[in-house]
Motif scaffolding. Sequence first.
Motif: not given
Length: 167
Positions: A55-83
């Motif tokens: 999903e692309m999201r744009q913050a109110s103070d930025m001129e461009f949108a950034l890609p944002v991973l779904p929450l479940e994918e963030v959990l996957i990346t954090k669990l894989l590394a588990l630092r």
Amino acid sequence: KAILESLGYIVTPRELWAVASKAIADIAIEVHIALDGVTDFDTGTVYPIGDQSPEMRQASDMEFALPVLPLEEVLITKLLALRDKDVIDLVQICSRRSTDVLPSRFWDCADAANLAGALRDQLGNFEDMLTNGEAVSIWYDLLEGVLSDDDRLSALQTARRLLKACP
């Protein structure tokens, strides 16, 4: 890269990630960014990033949108590394956003990347950290504060809910 450079960062590519750095006053900021996927260096397991259209999201103070991973994918990346810093992030996500975590989406993403077994193991490791005091120690060491029992138990409940939903 262009976005970070436009914000004043110097971007240095590495083999599996890029490092973006800049100084603000006397404070050095360094951000490590996965390029094509998140890798668990202990097992060599990789979760590909960018295969789906985030999903692309744009913050109110930025001129461009950034890609944002779904929450479940963030959990996957954090669990894989588990630092240690991932454990902090996992506790915060699992305790504060527990109702937003969709087990079916989590396991669909895990299955699509052929990582269900590895993530089941890492969820078990995270559950152990929450029950044996390791997460409390990590929290104190990194944040110099006390992890509340409410947050720890809420994170534990979310981890167990994900484990129970494992296909």
